[in-house]
Design an enzyme around this catalytic site. Structure first.
Site: not given
Length: 314
Positions: A18, A64, A97-98
């Site tokens: 992101t 991710s 972030t995932d």
């Protein structure tokens, strides 16, 4: 790897996420496409980094949620190569972030670096009215050049987390990460670090040979299951029929399991499948107890899966 630094050179490895995302409207914080901008574009957007000794390398360009074993192999190898350069003080990895916590834990277990390897990310795309990526990246560089810093770290929203403790705890807020048992390492305040804990231990990594002995397509298959009301053994038996090498079960509370699910997991163990018992709780360990299935300790289910993968790769 030596922890002595003859330079403040920081290598920035871009993997997408992101932080490199773009949306059609500046007011859109969710309808964006991740991994649109290159890592050099991210650096160029931060005037405070101008003049700093930096190197940028685009290692991957993905969301991710689609992180894969081949990228992990490539990333670990490049990180090790850059850490071995005496002029490099530390590395920063831009990531989504995932799955950031999984990549961070993977790199710490494999490399346990004596220099800082700092993962950072963003919850808002680069086109947002209040994007958080530039500040996170600026803070990550500050940590990467901090004297004495070491280990794989996450810097996000001004907080420094260790790879073992960090978890994504919110799906939308920019303060999306926390240390699971409150073990926050420190804070970055206007570019200045305020340490609250000790840096991770260095030198006990498993090494690149562990993850390069097999092609990524031949890595063990490890799946995660969840205990819940009405949980039975059907999924365990379906996975056994398909072929599985390891199972991590996110139990309730202290890793508790329904009778039916536990029975199926014991059948899997008898068939040669490795099993680890974690918890679906946001924090806290699974305590060992006599006769119980093996505990993952304080590892979250996703980190327990990484650990089991690495164990099976041995």
């Amino acid at each position: 790897m030596s922890s002595s630094n003859n330079s403040n050179l920081v290598v920035i490895l871009g993997t997408g996420g992101t932080i490199a995302g773009r949306a059609a409207q500046a007011s859109d914080n969710v309808g964006y496409k991740a991994a649109e901008l290159g890592v050099q574009q991210l650096l160029d957007a931060i005037p405070a980094l101008a003049g700093r000794p930096l190197e940028a390398e685009q290692l991957a360009q993905l969301d991710s949620k689609d992180m894969d074993f081949a990228t992990w192999q490539k990333l670990a190898r490049r990180v090790a190569e850059h850490l071995a350069r005496p002029e490099v003080a530390g590395l920063v990895i831009t990531h989504g972030t995932d799955t950031l916590e999984e990549t961070a834990f993977f790199l710490q277990r494999v490399l346990a670096p004596a220099k800082p390897v700092v993962l950072t990310a963003a919850m808002r795309p680069a086109t947002a009215l209040q994007t958080d990526g530039p500040q996170n990246l600026l803070d990550a560089v500050a940590v990467a050049v901090h004297p004495g810093a070491r280990g794989v770290l996450t810097v996000f929203a001004g907080a420094i987390h260790s790879a073992e403790q960090v978890r994504k705890v919110h799906s939308y807020k920019v303060e999306a990460f926390a240390s699971s048992d409150g073990a926050l390492l420190g804070l970055v305040e206007e570019g200045v670090l305020r340490l609250l804990g000790a840096w991770p231990a260095a030198g006990d990594g498993l090494g690149l040979a562990r993850i390069e002995a097999r092609a990524a397509t031949a890595w063990p298959r490890v799946q995660i299951l969840l205990n819940h009301v009405g949980a039975d053994g059907a999924l365990v038996r379906a996975l056994l029929a398909q072929g599985v090498d390891g199972l991590v079960v996110a139990g309730t509370g202290n890793g508790t399991l329904s009778h039916a699910l536990e029975a199926a997991l014991r059948e899997a163990r008898s068939a040669g499948v490795k099993v680890l018992r974690s918890t679906r709780c946001d924090a806290g360990p699974v305590m060992e107890s006599a006769g119980a299935l093996p505990s993952a300790g304080a590892l979250s289910p996703v980190k327990a899966r990484v650990q089991l993968l690495l164990d099976l790769l041995a």
